[in-house]
Design an enzyme around this catalytic site. Structure first.
Site, short mmCIF file in Angstrom:
data_model
loop_
_atom_site.label_atom_id
_atom_site.label_comp_id
_atom_site.label_asym_id
_atom_site.label_seq_id
_atom_site.Cartn_x
_atom_site.Cartn_y
_atom_site.Cartn_z
CG ASN A 44 0.65 3.25 16.08
OD1 ASN A 44 1.00 3.35 14.89
ND2 ASN A 44 0.67 2.12 16.74
CG ASP A 91 -7.66 -8.37 -0.67
OD1 ASP A 91 -7.94 -9.40 -1.28
OD2 ASP A 91 -6.89 -7.48 -1.12
CG ASP A 114 2.48 5.11 11.58
OD1 ASP A 114 1.74 4.51 12.39
OD2 ASP A 114 3.69 5.33 11.78
CG ASP A 127 -2.06 2.50 12.07
OD1 ASP A 127 -2.99 3.30 11.85
OD2 ASP A 127 -0.94 2.86 12.55
CG ASP A 182 -5.49 -12.56 -3.57
OD1 ASP A 182 -5.11 -11.50 -4.08
OD2 ASP A 182 -4.74 -13.54 -3.41
CG ASP A 218 3.86 1.53 14.38
OD1 ASP A 218 3.47 2.14 13.35
OD2 ASP A 218 3.34 0.48 14.77
O1 TEU Z 1 -2.38 -11.28 -7.17
C1 TEU Z 1 -2.67 -12.38 -8.00
C2 TEU Z 1 -1.66 -12.59 -9.07
O2 TEU Z 1 -0.59 -12.07 -9.02
C3 TEU Z 1 -2.04 -13.50 -10.17
O3 TEU Z 1 -3.33 -13.91 -10.07
C4 TEU Z 1 -1.84 -12.75 -11.43
O4 TEU Z 1 -3.04 -12.63 -11.99
C5 TEU Z 1 -0.82 -13.41 -12.28
O5 TEU Z 1 0.20 -12.47 -12.35
C6 TEU Z 1 -1.22 -13.89 -13.67
O6 TEU Z 1 -1.78 -13.02 -14.55
C7 TEU Z 1 -2.91 -11.32 -5.90
C8 TEU Z 1 -2.56 -10.11 -5.09
O7 TEU Z 1 -3.10 -8.97 -5.72
C9 TEU Z 1 -1.06 -10.04 -4.91
O8 TEU Z 1 -0.64 -8.90 -4.24
C10 TEU Z 1 -0.63 -11.27 -4.15
O9 TEU Z 1 0.76 -11.34 -4.07
C11 TEU Z 1 -1.14 -12.54 -4.83
O10 TEU Z 1 -2.51 -12.48 -5.19
C12 TEU Z 1 -1.02 -13.68 -3.87
O11 TEU Z 1 -1.96 -13.55 -2.86
CA CA Z 2 1.18 2.34 12.87
#
Ligand code: TEU
Ligand code: CA
Length: 543
Positions: free
Chosen positions: A24, A99, A22, A30, A204, A26
């Site tokens: 700043n 991401d 962090d 960040d 993701d 708060d």
């Molecule tokens: O995670 C993905 C996820 O949880 C599923 O694809 C997972 O593979 C599943 O448990 C089945 O095996 C990602 C992120 O890493 C996570 O932090 C997020 O919450 C999620 O996507 C939603 O964006």
């Molecule tokens: Ca901060």
């Protein structure tokens, strides 16, 4: 290796920025906080960072619910801060990976607002389905698909009088990539970040972007199969990623839903236009049902499969855990041997062929949090599971399991030093600080020769100084006593014999010949392996 395949010999570091540093005061980590700590990261031997989502978001799932992909969540900083971070990182030779959450958006995203209103071009931007009705006229979801976070994967919207699909939280509707508009919008977002000089994307939940389009019921308890690793996911992804083709952009995709090695290959085959590398989770949460101990055979097998994928033409990331799992040492290691167990597991994973990615704090052997009650959880997933438990005894059971498995274990504050709030901030942090921070932190570990931090540095240095063998050489697994992981990395006439006792027991073992180039014990007894002992031997072969 082609010149632009820099990622094949690189080491990555994953930053969960809300808990990292962090700048700043708060109480919230960040972007400028990352910039402040780039020296620390660089000193680990890291080549790229992957930062968890920092886009504007209502923060239902800590930023994995994106409201606006082209602006930065105000508490994380400004676009200027991000540009500074990229510039500074690049000037130090560090690459930056963002991401990309494209399976779903936040329900507060303007695309969703437009889709609810059936605005032109946005009608089918998400998966909308008419309800079913029971005999009393009660509204039912269109099928039995279950959300990863618990409960039905469908949410009713009273304005459209339809259900929308959401594999994660109810405020995270899934994007429907049959819509050309959706493909174009996401490409536009990726283009935006490429113009800001990012070096790549972590995609993701990418194995879930395709769904079985009949939308029929799935097999009870296995409904995830209806939206995991399907052919249309590959079609959508190829389409979307046409935007990065011939650019020096690396793509790493998260594959949930139990992908087979062939699924993984399809996603990461260098001959296909999909991902450069994949994350898969088969090495995690593997326990022997009878003893409760780690299922070493399954874990080692999973490592073998990561190598097999590479030999077949795909590419694996090498990681132990991330922000979604219990901490490595609390899952498989030992509280009384933190640095030994951390370095043993690191040796076994990070000397394989593939791309190592270390999760923040893993290099310190940070542990899971000693949760005492259910109100301590922050994670939307944990909260949902607690809410779904109807009786007191069920609630207790859920709490007991979450203590060990909750994603919150991985999200406590990064432990920088022994001062208040572990040196993360002068302000009370947004989340818990593990009480062990007084003795387990960066400042202390810098000064201890055999701290996890220094062992991680040695392992990464060994890998990088001998990249012919460790990054590009062959890999052959060898037979070893139960719980011992052994493989040989070879390049030309030089070979490295990696021998790791993953267990907390002494193993009788006659050490092969060779010069010791790494040991996490300092001293080696030739006839046995101590608990969590890791040894790397070097030999010249005569052929
Ligand atoms: O995670 C993905 C996820 O949880 C599923 O694809 C997972 O593979 C599943 O448990 C089945 O095996 C990602 C992120 O890493 C996570 O932090 C997020 O919450 C999620 O996507 C939603 O964006
Ligand atoms: Ca901060």
């Amino acid at each position: 290796m082609e010149k632009n395949e820099w990622w094949k010999s690189a080491v990555g570091y994953q930053i969960y920025l809300k808990s990292f540093f962090d700048s700043n005061n708060d109480g919230v980590g960040d972007i400028a906080g990352i910039t402040n700590k780039l020296d620390y990261i660089k000193n680990l031997g890291v080549d790229f960072i992957w930062i968890s989502p920092f886009f504007d978001s209502p923060m239902d799932d800590n930023g994995y619910d994106v409201r606006d992909y082209k602006s930065i969540y105000s508490e994380y900083g400004t676009m200027e801060d991000f540009k500074n971070l990229v510039d500074r990182a690049h000037s130090m030779g560090l690459k930056v990976i963002v991401d990309m959450v494209i399976n779903h958006t936040s329900s507060e995203n303007n695309w969703f607002v437009k889709s609810v209103a059936r605005a032109t071009g946005f009608d089918d931007f998400y998966y909308w389905k008419d309800p079913k009705f029971d005999e009393n006229g009660k509204i039912l979801p269109p099928n039995n698909w279950q959300s990863f976070f618990g409960g039905s994967a469908w949410e009713y919207n009273s304005e459209r009088e339809q259900f929308y699909l959401r594999l994660f939280s109810k405020s995270m509707p899934d994007i429907n990539y049959n819509s050309r508009v959706a493909i174009k919008q996401i490409q536009d977002v990726m283009e935006f970040w490429m113009n800001l000089s990012v070096d790549g994307f972590r995609m993701d939940a990418i194995s879930h972007i395709g769904k079985v389009e009949s939308f029929k019921d799935g097999k009870v308890n296995h409904t995830y199969k209806m939206f995991s690793n399907l052919d249309n996911a590959h079609e959508f992804l190829t389409d979307i990623l046409s935007i990065v083709k011939n650019k020096n952009i690396v793509t790493m995709g998260e594959l949930g839903g139990c992908p087979t090695i062939y699924d993984q290959l399809k996603f990461s085959d260098s001959k296909r236009n999909e991902l450069n590398m994949v994350f898969e989770f088969s090495h995690l949460n593997r326990f022997n049902k009878k003893t409760g101990k780690p299922d070493y055979k399954a874990i080692i097998n999973s490592l073998k499969n990561k190598e097999k994928l590479i030999s077949m033409g795909g590419w694996s990331t090498l990681f132990w855990t991330n922000h979604d799992y219990q901490r490595l040492v609390s899952m498989y290691g030992n509280n009384k041997a933190l640095s030994k167990s951390a370095s043993a597991f690191a040796t076994a994973m990070y000397l394989l062929k593939g791309t190592p990615i270390i999760y923040q704090g893993e290099e310190l052997a940070m542990t899971g949090y000693p949760f005492k009650n259910e109100n301590e959880f922050e994670d939307v997933n944990a909260k949902m599971l607690i809410k779904l438990a109807s009786t007191e005894s069920e609630k207790k059971k859920v709490f007991e399991s979450l203590k060990n498995t909750s994603r919150d274990n991985a999200r406590t504050i990064m432990q920088w030093n022994g001062s208040v709030y572990a040196g993360f901030s002068e302000h009370k942090p947004w989340f818990l600080v593990n009480p062990n921070y007084h003795s387990l932190n960066v400042a202390v570990e810098q000064t201890e020769e055999h701290s996890a931090l220094n062992e991680y540095r040695k392992i990464i240095t060994l890998r990088k100084e001998n990249s012919d063998a460790f990054c590009f050489g062959d890999c052959t697994f060898k037979r070893a006593p139960r719980g011992v992981c052994r493989y040989i990395r070879r390049s030309g006439k030089t070979e490295y014999d990696v021998i790791v006792n993953l267990t907390d027991e002494v193993k009788k073992y006659l050490l092969p010949v060779g010069a010791i180039v790494y040991t996490n014990y300092g001293e080696v007894i030739r006839g046995e392996l101590s608990p969590f002992e890791a040894i790397v031997l070097k030999r010249q072969i005569l052929i």
